[in-house]
Each structure stands twice: as structure tokens, then as C-alpha cells.
Scaffold this motif. Structure first.
Motif, PDB file in Angstrom:
ATOM      1  N   ILE A 136      34.334  46.914  51.352  1.00 39.78           N
ATOM      2  CA  ILE A 136      34.802  48.315  52.163  1.00 39.78           C
ATOM      3  C   ILE A 136      33.644  49.362  52.084  1.00 39.78           C
ATOM      4  O   ILE A 136      33.063  49.885  53.138  1.00 39.78           O
ATOM      5  CB  ILE A 136      35.713  49.111  51.566  1.00 39.78           C
TER       6      ILE A 136
ATOM      7  N   VAL B  96      35.378  41.729  42.885  1.00 42.25           N
ATOM      8  CA  VAL B  96      35.411  43.004  43.244  1.00 42.25           C
ATOM      9  C   VAL B  96      34.399  43.155  44.544  1.00 42.25           C
ATOM     10  O   VAL B  96      34.552  44.271  45.250  1.00 42.25           O
ATOM     11  CB  VAL B  96      35.408  43.827  42.240  1.00 42.25           C
TER      12      VAL B  96
ATOM     13  N   ASN C  63      36.306  46.214  47.110  1.00 43.56           N
ATOM     14  CA  ASN C  63      35.877  47.384  47.030  1.00 43.56           C
ATOM     15  C   ASN C  63      34.470  47.240  47.523  1.00 43.56           C
ATOM     16  O   ASN C  63      33.820  48.423  48.255  1.00 43.56           O
ATOM     17  CB  ASN C  63      36.023  48.071  45.825  1.00 43.56           C
TER      18      ASN C  63
ATOM     19  N   ALA D 260      38.905  54.216  52.881  1.00 42.39           N
ATOM     20  CA  ALA D 260      39.128  52.702  53.673  1.00 42.39           C
ATOM     21  C   ALA D 260      39.619  52.908  55.177  1.00 42.39           C
ATOM     22  O   ALA D 260      39.042  52.269  55.834  1.00 42.39           O
ATOM     23  CB  ALA D 260      40.023  51.925  52.901  1.00 42.39           C
TER      24      ALA D 260
ATOM     25  N   LEU E 262      41.539  56.249  47.768  1.00 43.36           N
ATOM     26  CA  LEU E 262      40.804  54.988  48.070  1.00 43.36           C
ATOM     27  C   LEU E 262      41.375  54.453  49.456  1.00 43.36           C
ATOM     28  O   LEU E 262      40.498  53.828  50.393  1.00 43.36           O
ATOM     29  CB  LEU E 262      41.151  53.776  47.144  1.00 43.36           C
TER      30      LEU E 262
ATOM     31  N   ILE F 188      42.581  46.523  51.702  1.00 37.11           N
ATOM     32  CA  ILE F 188      42.555  47.728  51.232  1.00 37.11           C
ATOM     33  C   ILE F 188      43.870  47.805  50.135  1.00 37.11           C
ATOM     34  O   ILE F 188      43.563  48.582  49.220  1.00 37.11           O
ATOM     35  CB  ILE F 188      43.189  48.845  52.357  1.00 37.11           C
TER      36      ILE F 188
ATOM     37  N   SER G 109      41.843  46.378  41.726  1.00 38.95           N
ATOM     38  CA  SER G 109      40.705  46.932  40.996  1.00 38.95           C
ATOM     39  C   SER G 109      41.167  47.966  39.703  1.00 38.95           C
ATOM     40  O   SER G 109      40.705  47.785  38.915  1.00 38.95           O
ATOM     41  CB  SER G 109      39.926  47.870  41.883  1.00 38.95           C
TER      42      SER G 109
ATOM     43  N   THR H 187      34.071  56.709  46.357  1.00 41.54           N
ATOM     44  CA  THR H 187      35.084  56.168  45.517  1.00 41.54           C
ATOM     45  C   THR H 187      35.281  54.471  45.268  1.00 41.54           C
ATOM     46  O   THR H 187      35.120  53.983  44.288  1.00 41.54           O
ATOM     47  CB  THR H 187      36.611  56.525  45.969  1.00 41.54           C
ATOM     48  N   HIS H 188      35.139  53.947  46.199  1.00 42.89           N
ATOM     49  CA  HIS H 188      34.985  52.447  46.409  1.00 42.89           C
ATOM     50  C   HIS H 188      33.901  51.921  45.763  1.00 42.89           C
ATOM     51  O   HIS H 188      33.696  50.902  44.786  1.00 42.89           O
ATOM     52  CB  HIS H 188      35.103  52.045  47.836  1.00 42.89           C
TER      53      HIS H 188
ATOM     54  N   VAL I 246      34.302  52.625  42.108  1.00 40.12           N
ATOM     55  CA  VAL I 246      35.460  51.649  41.283  1.00 40.12           C
ATOM     56  C   VAL I 246      34.668  49.994  41.082  1.00 40.12           C
ATOM     57  O   VAL I 246      34.932  49.544  40.235  1.00 40.12           O
ATOM     58  CB  VAL I 246      36.651  51.650  42.272  1.00 40.12           C
ATOM     59  N   THR I 247      33.820  49.803  42.354  1.00 39.72           N
ATOM     60  CA  THR I 247      33.137  48.588  42.053  1.00 39.72           C
ATOM     61  C   THR I 247      32.339  48.292  40.794  1.00 39.72           C
ATOM     62  O   THR I 247      32.291  47.426  40.093  1.00 39.72           O
ATOM     63  CB  THR I 247      32.224  48.405  43.330  1.00 39.72           C
TER      64      THR I 247
ATOM     65  N   SER J 234      42.057  46.618  46.939  1.00 43.59           N
ATOM     66  CA  SER J 234      40.955  47.648  46.536  1.00 43.59           C
ATOM     67  C   SER J 234      41.710  48.815  45.751  1.00 43.59           C
ATOM     68  O   SER J 234      40.881  49.325  44.787  1.00 43.59           O
ATOM     69  CB  SER J 234      40.373  48.215  47.740  1.00 43.59           C
TER      70      SER J 234
END
Length: 332
Positions: A284, A277, A281, A228, A224, A192, A199, A297-298, A301-302, A195
Motif C-alpha cells: 500500500i 507485511v 502494508n 489506503a 490505516l 486493506i 499487521s 501510517t502504513h 506499521v510495516t 493491513s
């Protein structure tokens, strides 16, 4: 104790060199030929601390095929996407007596280690320790001696004599270990952290301090973290810090402990290597789906990090085409 460090990159070298300085027998195993050649040519690796005091440290460095030792502990510090290949190539020197220890980033590596080591001989960990590999044959330890900290926990959550011996050696090496009681919670807490820090810094290619000093950093991190932690609650994963403690750790590490440090994923981006990544992320988000939670959101971001990778690849192709064209014009 006798160690073999599988992976002589930034973190492998930091752990290995410090364990060697603490009086242990350490051999490094790597597959990056340019790095191997440079170390052998120099007679060791050049070690710095915060870009200063560059000095040569003699180390033993082998490839998976040339190492024939019998270590007490096999330490893994490679990228998630490299681990399967390393395990296959190193399998000839594994045996039932050995322990496997790793503080690799992301998730997915433990399942791979379980194919080669028994559960009661796997010790996982996490590290808040900043280190950079500027190039072949040299490493830069970021922070003063004794800076940083780490957590460790055996997979079966039952520390035995070997686990305690490892803890003692890491303590002598000034890695500041903490022996925790929850294996998955220990690893996921660092995932986390990464992440957010790895990232977002990688996406914009900025050092940790630049993120930490941004006025919107806490809000971005909170989004984030909340996703998580909500997922971990559904999965019944007991994290080793609260949401507020995680936010405080991000703030302290970025602005105070390591403001000039570029996270490991960012270093990969600079060198046009694939990032991890999908194991951070992406992991997760995948875990969220397992428990019917969409980590929007994850997921975003990925894809953002993959977009940054894609952009750098395109820019590299453009440079190559330009250089090729210029070379053709000159030869004409």
C-alpha cells in the motif's frame, strides 16, 4: 473437476479437503518435507474444527517433482515469498489448457502467475476464512461449517464457463463465494482488511477478538483505512466496499465471527517465519508513492512488524546461546 492445490498449508488444506468432500479429484503439492512425511506416515491429514472432532482425512500429497497429473485448475495457496520457487518447480505440469486460481494474501502474486498462465485463465480471489496449521499433518478449520466467505473475479473480468464451474464447486464446498466484477478492487479490498487485522494482531501477538474489543481499535483501523482508500482513489481502483463497510467488516470479523483466531501473519510470527507485511502494508505504501502520496501510517506499521520479527530473532538467538552454554557446562 480435477484440482491440484499448490501449497498444503492451512488454507490450501481447507479449500482442498472441502473441494474433495464436494466430489472433486484433488491432489496437494507441497515442499515442507516434515509435513509430507507426517501425512504419508498417517495415511492422510488430521482435520479438526475449532479444536474438536479430530479425524483423519485421506489425501493425495506430492512434491512438485513427483506430481505428473493434468488438472483443470491449479490452485495456489503459498506465501508471497515462496511463490516464485513453487512456480519454477511446478512448471513442468503446467499447460495452456489449465486455469490458475488463488486467494493468496497480499499483492504481487498475480504478476508472477502471468509469466506462466494467460490472462484469460487467471482467476483471483480473497477469503475471509480462518484456518490454522497447528503442526505437520494436521489442520484446524476455525468456525462452524459454512462459516466465512470469499470473493472471486477473473483477471480479464469476463467470467467464462470454467470460472462458473469453479464458482459452483466452491459453492458446493460451502466456501460462500461471490463473483465480483472488478479484479483489482476485489483484491485490494482484502489487502486493506489485512493491513489492519493481520499487521496489528501480529505486532502484539494477539487474537482478533482482543484487537476488536480494544476501545481504540476503530480509531486505529480508521487511520490505516483512510490512507489506503485515499491511495486507491488516486490510482482509480474501485474497491468493493466503502470505508464504513470495511470498518464494519473488521469489527464483525474480529469480535463476532473469529474472536479467538490469530491471523496468518501472526501464525508465521509464532513459528519464527518471515511475515508478508511487505506485500500488504508495504505494498500500500509503495502504491501510494507511485501516486505521490506518503502513507506514513502504513510505512510505520510495516517497520513495526519488522521490529517484532527482529525482536523474536534476537530472543531465539539468546535462547540458543543459553542452551548451548548449559549443554557445555553439563558436558564438562
Amino acid at each position: 473437476m480435477k484440482f491440484v492445490m499448490v501449497g498444503a498449508g492451512a488454507m490450501g488444506l481447507r479449500y482442498g479437503v472441502l473441494l474433495q468432500e464436494a466430489g472433486n479429484d484433488v491432489t496437494f503439492v507441497d515442499t515442507w518435507q516434515q509435513h509430507i512425511d507426517k501425512v504419508r506416515q498417517q495415511g492422510g491429514v488430521y482435520v479438526m474444527r475449532d479444536h474438536k472432532d479430530r479425524h483423519l482425512v485421506k489425501i493425495k500429497l506430492e512434491t512438485p517433482e513427483t506430481y505428473h497429473g493434468d488438472p483443470d485448475i491449479v490452485v495456489f495457496f503459498v506465501k508471497q515469498m515462496q511463490l516464485n520457487d513453487y512456480l519454477k518447480r511446478c512448471a513442468d505440469f503446467f499447460n495452456d489448457r489449465q486455469y490458475a486460481f488463488t486467494c493468496m494474501n497480499g499483492m504481487g502474486h498475480i504478476e508472477k502467475l502471468q509469466k506462466y498462465f494467460a490472462d484469460d485463465k487467471i482467476i483471483g480471489g480473497t477469503a475471509l476464512i480462518a484456518t490454522v496449521l497447528p503442526g505437520p499433518g494436521e489442520v484446524d478449520f476455525m468456525g462452524k461449517r459454512g462459516a466465512g466467505m470469499m470473493n472471486m473475479c477473473p483477471l480479464n473480468e469476463k467470467p467464462d464457463e470454467m470460472c462458473q464451474r469453479l464458482y459452483n464447486e466452491l459453492e458446493k464446498a460451502q466456501m460462500n463465494p461471490t463473483l465480483t466484477k472488478d479484479f483489482t478492487g476485489t483484491l485490494m479490498t482484502k489487502v486493506i482488511f489485512n493491513s489492519v487485522m493481520n499487521s496489528l494482531c501480529t505486532m502484539f501477538e494477539i487474537p482478533m477478538g482482543e484487537f476488536g474489543n480494544f476501545s481504540g481499535a476503530r480509531e486505529m483501523a480508521r487511520q490505516l483505512i483512510d490512507e489506503a482508500y485515499d491511495i486507491c482513489a488516486r490510482a482509480d481502483i474501485k474497491l468493493v466496499s466503502t470505508r464504513e463497510q470495511e470498518l464494519a467488516s473488521l469489527d464483525h470479523n474480529s469480535r463476532i465471527d473469529m474472536p479467538l483466531h490469530y491471523p496468518s501473519m501472526c501464525q508465521d510470527m509464532f513459528k519464527d517465519r518471515p511475515t508478508e507485511v511487505d506485500y500488504i502494508n508495504g505494498y500500500i505504501a509503495k502504491l501510494g508513492r507511485k501516486y505521490h502520496y506518503e502513507a506514513h501510517t502504513h510505512l510505520f506499521v510495516t517497520q513495526e512488524v519488522h521490529l517484532a520479527e527482529y525482536h523474536r530473532q534476537n530472543e531465539a538467538k539468546k535462547r540458543q546461546m543459553k542452551e548451548s552454554t548449559q549443554a557445555s557446562v553439563k558436558s564438562a
